[in-house]
Design an enzyme around this catalytic site. Structure first.
Site, PDB file in Angstrom:
ATOM      1  N   ASP A  49      -4.564  -6.289   4.920  1.00 53.05           N
ATOM      2  CA  ASP A  49      -5.690  -7.071   5.437  1.00 53.05           C
ATOM      3  C   ASP A  49      -5.750  -8.455   4.791  1.00 53.05           C
ATOM      4  OD1 ASP A  49      -6.633  -5.006   7.115  1.00 53.05           O
ATOM      5  OD2 ASP A  49      -7.630  -4.053   5.414  1.00 53.05           O
TER       6      ASP A  49
ATOM      7  N   PHE B 201      -4.805   3.257  14.526  1.00 48.89           N
ATOM      8  CA  PHE B 201      -4.992   4.299  13.509  1.00 48.89           C
ATOM      9  C   PHE B 201      -6.077   3.847  12.540  1.00 48.89           C
ATOM     10  CE2 PHE B 201      -1.437   6.282  15.252  1.00 48.89           C
ATOM     11  CZ  PHE B 201      -1.158   7.477  14.600  1.00 48.89           C
TER      12      PHE B 201
ATOM     13  N   LYS C 268     -14.268   1.016  15.441  1.00 47.46           N
ATOM     14  CA  LYS C 268     -12.977   0.343  15.593  1.00 47.46           C
ATOM     15  C   LYS C 268     -12.489   0.433  17.035  1.00 47.46           C
ATOM     16  CE  LYS C 268      -8.563   0.062  13.114  1.00 47.46           C
ATOM     17  NZ  LYS C 268      -7.772   0.623  11.995  1.00 47.46           N
TER      18      LYS C 268
ATOM     19  N   ASN D  85       0.839  -1.188   0.000  1.00 50.47           N
ATOM     20  CA  ASN D  85       0.000   0.000   0.000  1.00 50.47           C
ATOM     21  C   ASN D  85       0.880   1.245   0.000  1.00 50.47           C
ATOM     22  OD1 ASN D  85       0.508   0.806   2.895  1.00 50.47           O
ATOM     23  ND2 ASN D  85      -0.426  -1.213   3.217  1.00 50.47           N
TER      24      ASN D  85
ATOM     25  N   LYS E 234       8.574 -16.897 -11.081  1.00 55.12           N
ATOM     26  CA  LYS E 234       7.786 -15.784 -11.611  1.00 55.12           C
ATOM     27  C   LYS E 234       6.603 -16.292 -12.432  1.00 55.12           C
ATOM     28  CE  LYS E 234       8.087 -11.808 -14.714  1.00 55.12           C
ATOM     29  NZ  LYS E 234       8.950 -11.034 -15.632  1.00 55.12           N
TER      30      LYS E 234
ATOM     31  N   LYS F 195     -12.135  -3.281  18.782  1.00 48.55           N
ATOM     32  CA  LYS F 195     -10.765  -3.769  18.975  1.00 48.55           C
ATOM     33  C   LYS F 195     -10.218  -3.467  20.371  1.00 48.55           C
ATOM     34  CE  LYS F 195      -9.901  -3.892  14.073  1.00 48.55           C
ATOM     35  NZ  LYS F 195      -8.914  -3.851  12.984  1.00 48.55           N
TER      36      LYS F 195
END
Length: 401
Positions: A278, A322, A336, A209, A288, A340
Site C-alpha cells: 500500500d 482478495f 471493499k 510482506n 546503502k 472498488k
C-alpha cells in the site's frame, strides 16, 4: 470409469471398518482396487474381508514376493492411477512426510508417481498436535491431497475433529477426479496476480510482506486446467510456474500496476490475489544507508490501488479481489466489494490457524455483489482455487443468460 486402478493403503485404526465399505463402493462403481494393509490394520479387520471385496490379493508383508517376475511394492506403485491412504494414521502420515520406508505401505508410497491422497483419522488431540500438523503441511507441499476429517463423536470418546470422512464422500471425490475435466473457462482469458511486491529503500533493503504467492499460483494452475488462457503476473519467482500459463515476473507495486494495465484490456476475468504494498519509500537511495543515529525516519507514499483502478475501467470483465484481514472480516470485505466495484471478494482471517500466509491451506469466505456469501472450510489452496473459479464460472453463466 474404464477400470481406473485404485491402490488402497490401509493403516491401523478403528476407522479401518470404513475402508471396507469404501472398497465395496469403489468396486461397485467400476474401479479396480488393490489393497495394502499394515500389520496394525489387520488387527481391526482381516485381510480376507478386503480380498473378498476387492477380488484381488491383499498385500501386507514387504518380503512376501508371491510373483517372482516382479517386485511387489514397485509393481503396485507403478500399477496405480490413484493411491488412497484410508485411514491415514498419525504414524503413517509421519512416515510419508519424512521419507521413512519400513513396511509395505510406506515403501510403496515412496515408489509411486501416481497422485496420493490421505484421509486422516485419529483422536482430536493427536490431529491437532504440532508434529502431525507439520507433517500434513509437508505432504501438502509435496503435492499430496488431503481429504479433511470430519468433526463429531470419536471412538475414543472425545468429541472433535478427527473422524474419517464418509466412504460415500471419498467415492464422490474419486469419481470427480477421474471424470472428464470441465472446460468451464474455455476461450476465457484469465489474468491472475500473485505474491508480494518489493518496495526498494536502498540497494540492499526493501519493504515487503509475508505473502508466498501460493494462492495465486493455485488459481492460475486451476484456471488453466479448466480450459482458460492464463496470464500470471507474479511478485515472486520462488514457486514452480504452472503448466500452460504465461508467466510475467515483477518486483514493485508500480511494476505490477503497469503489467496489469497492459494485459487487463484483453482479459475476461481478473483475479487480483497479489498482496501489493500500500506504501513505498518516497525516496530510493542510490547507496546503502549506513547505521548512525538510534532512530531513522523513512517517509512513505501511497502506491497506486490496482484493484480500484481496474474497478473504474472495467466493462464486461469479471473482477475478483482478495481481502486478508485480522478482524471485522465481513465488514471490510463487503466495503471493499462496493468501493472498488468488484464482482467478488475472497476474504480470510489470516490469524486463524490454517488460513494465514505462506501455508498450503486456507479458510475463505466468498462475497458476491448480490449480498450472498459462501463459506469454505479449511482446504488445500488448490481446492480453494477450484471452488473460487467454479463460483466465477457460475456467476458469469448467470450474466450470459
Amino acid at each position: 470409469m474404464n477400470k481406473k486402478k485404485i491402490l488402497l493403503c490401509i493403516s491401523g485404526g478403528i476407522a479401518v471398518y470404513k475402508a471396507a465399505d469404501l472398497t465395496s463402493k469403489l468396486v461397485q462403481s467400476g474401479f479396480e482396487v488393490k489393497v495394502i494393509m499394515t500389520a496394525s490394520a489387520v488387527k481391526f479387520v482381516t485381510p480376507l474381508t478386503f480380498q473378498a471385496l476387492s477380488r484381488n490379493e491383499v498385500h501386507i508383508d514387504t518380503f512376501a514376493e508371491n510373483d517372482p517376475s516382479v517386485i511387489a511394492h514397485i509393481d503396485l506403485a507403478g500399477w496405480a492411477d490413484l493411491v488412497l491412504v484410508v485411514p491415514a494414521t498419525a504414524n503413517m502420515i509421519g512416515k510419508l512426510a519424512n521419507g521413512i520406508a519400513d513396511d509395505m505401505i510406506s515403501t510403496t508410497l515412496l515408489a509411486t508417481t501416481a497422485p496420493v491422497w490421505i484421509a486422516p483419522a485419529m483422536n482430536v488431540h493427536m490431529y491437532n498436535h504440532p508434529s502431525v500438523k507439520k507433517n500434513i503441511e509437508t505432504l501438502l507441499e509435496y503435492g499430496v491431497r488431503m481429504i479433511e476429517p470430519g468433526s463429531g463423536y470419536l471412538a475414543c470418546g472425545y468429541v472433535g475433529k478427527g473422524r474419517l470422512e464418509s466412504p460415500a464422500v471419498i467415492l464422490e471425490k474419486v469419481e470427480e477426479f477421474f471424470a472428464p475435466k470441465q472446460a468451464v473457462l474455455q476461450n476465457q482469458t484469465v489474468l491472475v496476480t500473485a505474491g508480494p511486491t518489493k518496495e526498494k529503500l536502498d540497494p540492499v533493503r526493501y519493504f515487503t510482506n509475508r505473502s508466498s504467492g501460493k494462492m495465486g499460483y493455485a488459481l492460475a494452475e486451476q484456471a488453466a486446467l479448466l480450459g482458460a488462457n492464463v496470464i500470471l503476473i507474479s511478485g515472486t519467482d520462488r514457486l514452480p510456474i504452472p503448466q500452460d500459463v504465461t508467466w510475467i515476473h515483477v518486483e514493485s507495486a508500480e511494476d505490477m500496476y503497469k503489467e496489469v494495465m497492459k494485459h487487463s484490456v484483453g482479459a475476461d476475468i481478473i483475479i487480483k490475489s497479489a498482496a501489493v504494498a500500500d506504501y513505498r519509500p518516497k525516496q530510493m537511495f542510490d547507496s546503502k544507508i549506513k547505521k548512525s543515529a538510534d532512530r531513522i525516519m523513512i517517509e512513505m507514499e501511497k502506491t497506486t490501488d490496482i484493484l480500484y483502478e481496474l474497478g473504474k475501467r472495467k466493462k464486461d470483465q469479471f473482477l475478483v479481489g482478495f481481502a486478508a484481514e485480522t478482524n471485522h472480516v465481513e465488514e471490510y470485505a463487503r466495503e471493499k466489494l462496493t468501493r472498488k466495484n468488484a464482482d467478488m471478494i475472497v476474504a480470510n482471517n489470516v490469524t486463524l490457524e490454517g488460513a494465514g500466509f505462506e501455508g498450503n491451506t486456507n479458510i475463505v469466505t466468498i462475497y458476491h455483489k448480490d449480498g450472498s456469501a459462501k463459506e469454505l472450510p479449511i482446504m488445500s489452496k488448490a481446492d480453494i482455487a477450484k471452488e473460487i473459479l467454479m463460483e466465477i464460472a457460475s456467476q458469469m453463466g448467470e450474466w450470459q443468460t
